[in-house]
Design a protein around this motif. Structure first.
Motif, PDB file in Angstrom:
ATOM      1  N   LYS A 121      -7.070   9.527   6.710  1.00 53.83           N
ATOM      2  CA  LYS A 121      -8.254   9.395   6.004  1.00 53.83           C
ATOM      3  C   LYS A 121      -7.164   7.717   6.456  1.00 53.83           C
ATOM      4  O   LYS A 121      -8.142   6.718   6.753  1.00 53.83           O
ATOM      5  CB  LYS A 121      -8.044   9.200   4.829  1.00 53.83           C
ATOM      6  CG  LYS A 121      -8.359  10.575   4.644  1.00 53.83           C
ATOM      7  CD  LYS A 121      -8.889  10.723   2.575  1.00 53.83           C
ATOM      8  CE  LYS A 121      -9.376  12.275   2.637  1.00 53.83           C
ATOM      9  NZ  LYS A 121      -8.835  12.996   1.820  1.00 53.83           N
ATOM     10  N   ARG A 122      -5.961   7.224   6.832  1.00 50.11           N
ATOM     11  CA  ARG A 122      -5.210   5.695   5.845  1.00 50.11           C
ATOM     12  C   ARG A 122      -3.962   5.870   6.357  1.00 50.11           C
ATOM     13  O   ARG A 122      -3.542   6.752   6.274  1.00 50.11           O
ATOM     14  CB  ARG A 122      -5.703   5.248   5.067  1.00 50.11           C
ATOM     15  CG  ARG A 122      -5.800   6.118   3.946  1.00 50.11           C
ATOM     16  CD  ARG A 122      -5.656   5.175   2.061  1.00 50.11           C
ATOM     17  NE  ARG A 122      -4.673   5.117   1.579  1.00 50.11           N
ATOM     18  CZ  ARG A 122      -3.808   4.822   1.164  1.00 50.11           C
ATOM     19  NH1 ARG A 122      -3.475   3.863   1.287  1.00 50.11           N
ATOM     20  NH2 ARG A 122      -3.010   5.177  -0.238  1.00 50.11           N
ATOM     21  N   LYS A 123      -3.773   4.562   6.917  1.00 42.62           N
ATOM     22  CA  LYS A 123      -2.409   4.629   6.856  1.00 42.62           C
ATOM     23  C   LYS A 123      -1.334   3.959   5.644  1.00 42.62           C
ATOM     24  O   LYS A 123      -1.678   2.245   5.897  1.00 42.62           O
ATOM     25  CB  LYS A 123      -2.456   3.917   8.551  1.00 42.62           C
ATOM     26  CG  LYS A 123      -0.186   3.741   8.843  1.00 42.62           C
ATOM     27  CD  LYS A 123      -0.428   2.954  10.196  1.00 42.62           C
ATOM     28  CE  LYS A 123      -0.515   1.452   9.556  1.00 42.62           C
ATOM     29  NZ  LYS A 123       0.173   1.086   9.061  1.00 42.62           N
ATOM     30  N   PRO A 124      -1.215   3.939   4.995  1.00 42.60           N
ATOM     31  CA  PRO A 124      -0.452   3.531   3.805  1.00 42.60           C
ATOM     32  C   PRO A 124       0.997   2.338   4.221  1.00 42.60           C
ATOM     33  O   PRO A 124       1.664   2.970   5.748  1.00 42.60           O
ATOM     34  CB  PRO A 124      -0.165   4.255   3.235  1.00 42.60           C
ATOM     35  CG  PRO A 124       0.363   5.729   3.434  1.00 42.60           C
ATOM     36  CD  PRO A 124      -0.683   5.650   4.581  1.00 42.60           C
ATOM     37  N   ASP A 157       1.055  -1.057  -0.181  1.00 38.37           N
ATOM     38  CA  ASP A 157       0.330   0.318  -0.063  1.00 38.37           C
ATOM     39  C   ASP A 157       0.400   0.888   0.118  1.00 38.37           C
ATOM     40  O   ASP A 157       1.507   1.432   0.886  1.00 38.37           O
ATOM     41  CB  ASP A 157      -1.006   0.179   1.457  1.00 38.37           C
ATOM     42  CG  ASP A 157      -1.709   1.359   1.059  1.00 38.37           C
ATOM     43  OD1 ASP A 157      -2.187   1.869   0.646  1.00 38.37           O
ATOM     44  OD2 ASP A 157      -2.280   1.259   2.296  1.00 38.37           O
ATOM     45  N   VAL A 158       1.489   1.981  -1.739  1.00 35.13           N
ATOM     46  CA  VAL A 158       2.556   3.023  -1.780  1.00 35.13           C
ATOM     47  C   VAL A 158       1.556   4.378  -1.440  1.00 35.13           C
ATOM     48  O   VAL A 158       0.417   4.532  -2.332  1.00 35.13           O
ATOM     49  CB  VAL A 158       2.765   2.345  -2.658  1.00 35.13           C
ATOM     50  CG1 VAL A 158       3.834   3.530  -2.891  1.00 35.13           C
ATOM     51  CG2 VAL A 158       3.897   1.394  -1.876  1.00 35.13           C
ATOM     52  N   LEU A 169       0.597  15.598   2.835  1.00 30.97           N
ATOM     53  CA  LEU A 169       0.655  13.853   3.764  1.00 30.97           C
ATOM     54  C   LEU A 169      -0.384  14.087   5.026  1.00 30.97           C
ATOM     55  O   LEU A 169      -1.131  13.003   4.899  1.00 30.97           O
ATOM     56  CB  LEU A 169       1.916  14.067   4.171  1.00 30.97           C
ATOM     57  CG  LEU A 169       2.887  13.401   2.672  1.00 30.97           C
ATOM     58  CD1 LEU A 169       4.737  13.318   3.636  1.00 30.97           C
ATOM     59  CD2 LEU A 169       2.407  12.187   2.254  1.00 30.97           C
ATOM     60  N   ASP A 170      -0.593  14.792   5.253  1.00 39.69           N
ATOM     61  CA  ASP A 170      -1.124  14.985   6.396  1.00 39.69           C
ATOM     62  C   ASP A 170      -2.881  14.978   5.989  1.00 39.69           C
ATOM     63  O   ASP A 170      -3.585  13.915   6.777  1.00 39.69           O
ATOM     64  CB  ASP A 170      -1.402  16.343   6.893  1.00 39.69           C
ATOM     65  CG  ASP A 170      -2.777  16.921   8.835  1.00 39.69           C
ATOM     66  OD1 ASP A 170      -2.527  16.165   8.836  1.00 39.69           O
ATOM     67  OD2 ASP A 170      -3.209  17.432   8.274  1.00 39.69           O
ATOM     68  N   ASP A 171      -3.315  15.007   4.935  1.00 40.40           N
ATOM     69  CA  ASP A 171      -4.650  15.011   4.535  1.00 40.40           C
ATOM     70  C   ASP A 171      -4.525  13.088   4.325  1.00 40.40           C
ATOM     71  O   ASP A 171      -5.907  12.465   4.329  1.00 40.40           O
ATOM     72  CB  ASP A 171      -4.363  15.404   3.212  1.00 40.40           C
ATOM     73  CG  ASP A 171      -6.551  15.610   3.194  1.00 40.40           C
ATOM     74  OD1 ASP A 171      -7.546  15.552   3.303  1.00 40.40           O
ATOM     75  OD2 ASP A 171      -6.401  14.438   1.577  1.00 40.40           O
TER      76      ASP A 171
END
Length: 328
Positions: A232-235, A177-178, A226-228
């Motif tokens: 929402k999720r963690k790559p 997940d990149v 990147l904060d946005d």
């Protein structure tokens, strides 16, 4: 004493042509009796020629350099190596800052063409039709730095291959997940070539969950972008295209309570003088800015000396393994 004496003033008082005064100031050929006339006017007026007075000569020994900015570590390293190489050859560099503005680059090209410099090196944001139109009208050689110019002479980094390496390393360490943070597509070298290499390296190695986000070369916008994403999720991997994006990623990841590389791995292009200050030591892909500057200077000097040069020259990259990537 006359104030603000110009070359034109000297020419009128000495009764000679303006071009003759220019040749005199630049140690060109001038008849002895004419030399004495010019010398007398200069001494009577305490005239001291500056660098711009020399730009009127046929051979100014001044090279115009258009830089994308003056606050970048990489750009600074390129300019310092370039400037020193020119100095060693008896030339002076006249550096103009375009501040990442294509319009300013075009204006700077036109400005330099009117100054009668011996050559121009442009570290362009892009090579547009307008760039090429102006270059065709300029009587001095022009070299494009860091951006490929199919209709001219350019010295570039191997951005596509370096991008592929980043994608390959990401895939081979089992990241699935990149998030890749890039720059605007107007910067073809980084925003297109480097990014295409990254995506190809990932997909060739069966990584298809890829999100590309766009920023600029600064750390403020990069942090915000990147904060946005992290809100929402963690790559499991973030690929940064520049040094300041790397700095933004380190801070943003930690601000969200994640650890590097345990939670999120990071790989970046650049780093250079800041990597040793970061913990953990980042894994980076680096080029050689000094070699880029030296090659630019030497290539332009070869053209000025009417020697054959390669139209496209590439600077290779090196892969530096740090501790910011963990094998999943």
């Amino acid at each position: 004493m006359k104030k603000n004496l110009t070359i034109n003033d000297i020419a009128k008082e000495a009764g000679v042509a303006k071009s003759t005064v220019s040749r005199y100031l630049n140690n060109g050929y001038v008849k002895e009796d004419t030399k004495e006339k010019i010398k007398k006017v200069i001494e009577e007026n305490n005239y001291e020629p500056n660098a711009f007075a020399r730009l009127k000569a046929k051979n100014s020994h001044i090279i115009g350099v258009i830089a994308p900015c003056l606050d970048s570590t990489v750009t600074s390293m390129v300019l310092m190596a370039l400037d020193q190489s020119l100095k060693d050859a008896g030339y002076t560099s006249l550096i103009l800052n375009a501040n990442h503005s294509i319009d300013e680059e075009l204006k700077d090209l036109e400005r330099l063409s009117k100054m009668n410099v011996d050559g121009i090196i442009i570290n362009a944001t892009q090579v547009s039709k307008q760039h090429l139109q102006i270059v065709k009208q300029i009587d001095v050689p022009v070299i494009f730095l860091a951006q490929r110019c199919d209709d001219g002479i350019s010295i570039v980094n191997e951005d596509y291959l370096a991008g592929y390496k980043a994608g390959e390393v990401t895939a081979l360490t089992n990241h699935k997940d990149v998030v890749c943070i890039s720059v605007d597509e107007e910067d073809v070298a980084i925003g297109v070539d480097r990014l295409e290499g990254i995506l190809k390296g990932l997909k060739d190695n069966h990584v298809n969950n890829i999100e590309v986000v766009r920023s600029d070369f600064g750390n403020v916008k990069s942090y915000r972008v990147l904060d946005d994403v992290l809100s929402k999720r963690k790559p499991d991997m973030i690929i940064c295209s520049t040094t300041r994006q790397l700095l933004a990623a380190y801070k943003c990841i930690r601000d969200h309570g994640y650890k590097i590389p345990e939670d999120i791995s990071v790989i970046a292009f650049g780093g250079y003088d800041v990597v040793d200050l970061l913990e953990p030591l980042p894994t980076t892909i680096q080029f050689n800015p000094k070699e880029l500057g030296i090659k630019a200077a030497n290539t332009l000097l070869s053209i000025i000396n009417k020697e054959e040069v390669e139209r496209l020259q590439c600077i290779p990259f090196i892969f530096l393994e740090g501790a910011s990537i963990i094998k999943r």
